[in-house]
Design a protein around this motif. Structure first.
Motif, short mmCIF file in Angstrom:
data_model
loop_
_atom_site.label_atom_id
_atom_site.label_comp_id
_atom_site.label_asym_id
_atom_site.label_seq_id
_atom_site.Cartn_x
_atom_site.Cartn_y
_atom_site.Cartn_z
N ILE A 84 0.87 -1.17 0.00
CA ILE A 84 0.00 0.00 0.00
C ILE A 84 0.91 1.22 0.00
O ILE A 84 1.43 1.63 1.03
CB ILE A 84 -0.92 -0.02 1.23
CG1 ILE A 84 -1.72 -1.33 1.26
CG2 ILE A 84 -1.86 1.21 1.24
CD1 ILE A 84 -2.25 -1.69 2.63
N THR A 85 1.18 1.73 -1.19
CA THR A 85 2.07 2.88 -1.32
C THR A 85 1.91 3.52 -2.68
O THR A 85 1.77 2.81 -3.68
CB THR A 85 3.55 2.48 -1.14
OG1 THR A 85 4.37 3.62 -1.50
CG2 THR A 85 3.96 1.30 -2.01
N ALA A 86 1.93 4.84 -2.72
CA ALA A 86 1.91 5.52 -4.02
C ALA A 86 3.31 6.01 -4.37
O ALA A 86 3.47 6.97 -5.12
CB ALA A 86 0.91 6.67 -4.02
N SER A 87 4.32 5.34 -3.78
CA SER A 87 5.71 5.63 -4.13
C SER A 87 6.00 7.13 -4.06
O SER A 87 5.76 7.74 -3.04
CB SER A 87 6.01 5.04 -5.51
OG SER A 87 7.35 5.22 -5.84
N HIS A 88 6.46 7.71 -5.16
CA HIS A 88 6.91 9.11 -5.17
C HIS A 88 5.78 10.10 -5.43
O HIS A 88 6.01 11.28 -5.55
CB HIS A 88 7.98 9.28 -6.24
CG HIS A 88 7.48 8.86 -7.59
ND1 HIS A 88 7.46 7.54 -7.99
CD2 HIS A 88 6.92 9.56 -8.59
CE1 HIS A 88 6.93 7.47 -9.20
NE2 HIS A 88 6.58 8.68 -9.59
N ASN A 89 4.54 9.62 -5.55
CA ASN A 89 3.42 10.54 -5.80
C ASN A 89 3.15 11.39 -4.56
O ASN A 89 3.44 10.98 -3.46
CB ASN A 89 2.16 9.76 -6.17
CG ASN A 89 2.25 9.15 -7.55
OD1 ASN A 89 2.28 7.93 -7.68
ND2 ASN A 89 2.35 9.95 -8.56
N PRO A 90 2.54 12.56 -4.76
CA PRO A 90 2.25 13.43 -3.61
C PRO A 90 1.40 12.74 -2.55
O PRO A 90 0.78 11.71 -2.79
CB PRO A 90 1.50 14.61 -4.24
CG PRO A 90 1.90 14.61 -5.67
CD PRO A 90 2.15 13.18 -6.03
N GLN A 91 1.37 13.37 -1.39
CA GLN A 91 0.81 12.77 -0.19
C GLN A 91 -0.67 12.37 -0.29
O GLN A 91 -1.10 11.41 0.33
CB GLN A 91 0.96 13.79 0.93
CG GLN A 91 0.78 13.22 2.28
CD GLN A 91 1.33 14.19 3.31
OE1 GLN A 91 2.42 14.70 3.15
NE2 GLN A 91 0.56 14.45 4.33
N GLU A 92 -1.44 13.12 -1.09
CA GLU A 92 -2.87 12.81 -1.18
C GLU A 92 -3.15 11.55 -1.99
O GLU A 92 -4.26 11.04 -2.00
CB GLU A 92 -3.65 14.01 -1.75
CG GLU A 92 -3.30 14.39 -3.18
CD GLU A 92 -2.17 15.40 -3.28
OE1 GLU A 92 -1.34 15.47 -2.35
OE2 GLU A 92 -2.10 16.12 -4.30
N TRP A 93 -2.13 11.05 -2.68
CA TRP A 93 -2.29 9.82 -3.46
C TRP A 93 -1.99 8.61 -2.60
O TRP A 93 -1.23 8.67 -1.65
CB TRP A 93 -1.29 9.82 -4.63
CG TRP A 93 -1.62 10.78 -5.71
CD1 TRP A 93 -1.36 12.12 -5.70
CD2 TRP A 93 -2.28 10.50 -6.94
NE1 TRP A 93 -1.80 12.69 -6.87
CE2 TRP A 93 -2.37 11.72 -7.65
CE3 TRP A 93 -2.79 9.34 -7.52
CZ2 TRP A 93 -2.97 11.81 -8.91
CZ3 TRP A 93 -3.38 9.43 -8.78
CH2 TRP A 93 -3.47 10.65 -9.45
N ASN A 94 -2.60 7.48 -2.97
CA ASN A 94 -2.13 6.22 -2.45
C ASN A 94 -2.39 5.17 -3.53
O ASN A 94 -3.03 5.47 -4.55
CB ASN A 94 -2.75 5.85 -1.11
CG ASN A 94 -1.75 5.12 -0.22
OD1 ASN A 94 -0.89 4.39 -0.71
ND2 ASN A 94 -1.85 5.31 1.09
N ALA A 95 -1.93 3.96 -3.31
CA ALA A 95 -2.02 2.95 -4.36
C ALA A 95 -1.90 1.56 -3.76
O ALA A 95 -1.39 1.40 -2.65
CB ALA A 95 -0.90 3.16 -5.38
#
Ligand code: MG
Length: 471
Positions: free
Chosen positions: A115-126
């Protein structure tokens, strides 16, 4: 995509879920909700069950997350989905993605979810999904998974066959042990390096500060708490490393390093406080590995030609792959590569695993500094240097085929590679044009001896794209 300012931070308001073979990505509370996450977790649990008849024959699935504040909520949603599909869940809590990938082997697991959006900004997740071999889902597996998700026929447990949940609190320790058996710990300790580390308050905070301590480094830690509040834009590229550069200069450190929030990437700052660009993490690692052991090298089509120069210099084979971690990993395994990775700061060290590992790369680069006895800027000066230019061009997705025809007819190169977009290659320069999978944009990357020349290559491509878009 709209943006608004909130407390000085630009916040994305995109409400579309980005779906790819490797997983799903979205802005939390808009596209990415507990409901969406639950659906994909149930789909993945069902996917991992393939071939199992009895609900008590449970597939083993690992779960980990980075530090993003939304991670807690999504984590519970993922657990619920996996438990409902009769999985044996092993929970690593907050962990680096390469730690999770390595743990797949330890547990002989059937899969894993990060559960991580890696280098995307804080409001993102993945959510990112893995295969039992530790790699991300590839094109074939990813398509099977997405088809299954689309069909929506998921396993559902009865109350007496629900999945099970246990914690693994030793995964980070095992990852460190693995790395420390592979680098020359004595040599690194002897050099007593002073190191500034910027974890961007991401998952690196649980592992990289420990590694530095165990390698006998004098540590200056910035942004190494686990709040998940990113103090700067989390992609470890030059323009986001001002604080790290300043800290290196002020502390008189030997070197500075930055990780992205899921720790598969690393960036380097020299003892002069200069960010050298994320391309150099892989280039430095490759120069060092090939000086010790010769063998095939693998990287993606958008990575610097310095990689090819190094391979030639050491009499090694060079392989280029389409973009994407799994493409590089699979090729490395196939050809028995000694090193590989991506120009974005992702280094793959097959002795550890076939996955981008920012922690492994950190140890390797420290060993390079220690055993060479040189400074980081001296090591960089030994490398062939090119200028790389990266641009993003707005372009309608339905006109891509016309654009490709136009580019192939009008650009004459020594070699054209069409496996992932179009790459035109000459002896000492290249330009790579590829459409985004999710947005109406085309990425244009060029490299040449001088920046002006790389810009001219980008200009030529952009002009032709404009003509096609206007036609
Ligand atoms: Mg990452």
């Amino acid at each position: 995509m709209a943006s608004k300012m909130s407390g000085g931070v630009s916040v994305t308001e995109i409400d579309e879920l980005m779906i790819s073979v490797a997983g799903i990505r979205g802005v939390v509370g808009l596209a990415l909700t507990p409901e969406t996450t639950l659906r994909f977790a149930r789909a993945y649990g069902t996917f991992c069950r393939k071939g199992r008849e009895s609900p008590r024959d449970r597939p083993k699935v690992l779960v980990a997350r980075d530090t993003r504040p939304s991670g807690e909520m999504l984590h519970h949603s993922v657990l619920a989905g996996l438990l409902d599909t009769c999985c044996e869940v092993i929970d690593l809590g907050i962990a680096a993605t390469p730690t999770l990938q390595l743990a797949i082997f330890h547990h002989e697991a059937d899969g894993a979810v990060a559960i991580t959006a890696s280098h995307n900004p804080q409001e993102w997740n993945a959510l990112k999904f893995f295969q039992p071999n530790g790699m991300y889902l590839n094109k074939v597996k990813g398509k099977q998974f997405l088809d299954l998700t689309e069909a929506g026929e998921f396993t559902r447990c009865r109350w007496d066959t629900l999945g099970t949940w246990t914690e693994d609190t030793e995964a980070t320790r095992r990852h460190l042990d693995r790395i420390e058996t592979l680098v020359d710990v004595t040599a690194i300790r002897r050099r007593k390096l002073k190191v500034v580390l910027d974890c961007c308050n991401g998952a690196a905070g649980v592992i990289s500060p420990l590694l530095l301590r165990e390698l006998g480094c004098e540590r200056v830690l910035i942004n190494c708490d686990l709040t998940g509040h990113f103090p700067h834009s989390p992609e470890p590229v030059k323009e986001n490393l001002a604080q790290l550069c300043q800290a290196v200069r002020e502390s008189g450190a030997d070197v500075g390093f930055a990780h992205d929030p899921d720790v598969d990437r690393i960036a380097v700052v020299t003892e002069k406080g200069e960010a050298v660009g994320e391309e150099y993490s892989l280039v430095l690692s490759t120069a060092y590995v090939l000086s010790k052991v010769q063998g095939p090298v693998v990287t993606n089509l958008s990575t610097t030609q310095t990689m090819r120069d190094l391979a030639v210099q050491h009499g090694c084979e060079m392989h280029w792959t389409p973009i994407g971690d799994v493409n590089v990993s699979e090729k490395m395994k196939e050809v028995g590569a000694v090193i590989g990775g991506e120009g974005n700061g992702g280094v793959i060290l097959p002795e550890i695993q076939y996955a981008r590992d920012g922690v492994g790369a950190l140890a390797l680069l420290l060993e390079y500094l220690a055993t060479s006895g040189k400074s980081m800027s001296a090591l960089i000066d030994e490398l062939p240097r090119y200028a790389i230019v990266k641009r993003t061009v707005q372009f309608p997705r339905d006109r891509i085929h016309q654009a490709w025809d136009e580019l192939q007819q009008t650009i004459s190169a020594d070699e054209v590679d069409d496996r992932d977009g179009l790459k035109f290659v000459w002896e000492t320069r290249w330009v790579h044009v590829r459409p985004s999978g999710t947005e109406p944009i085309v990425r244009v990357i060029a490299e040449a001896a001088k920046e002006a020349e790389a810009n001219r290559l980008c200009d030529a491509v952009e002009e032709r794209l404009r003509l096609v878009a206007a036609a």
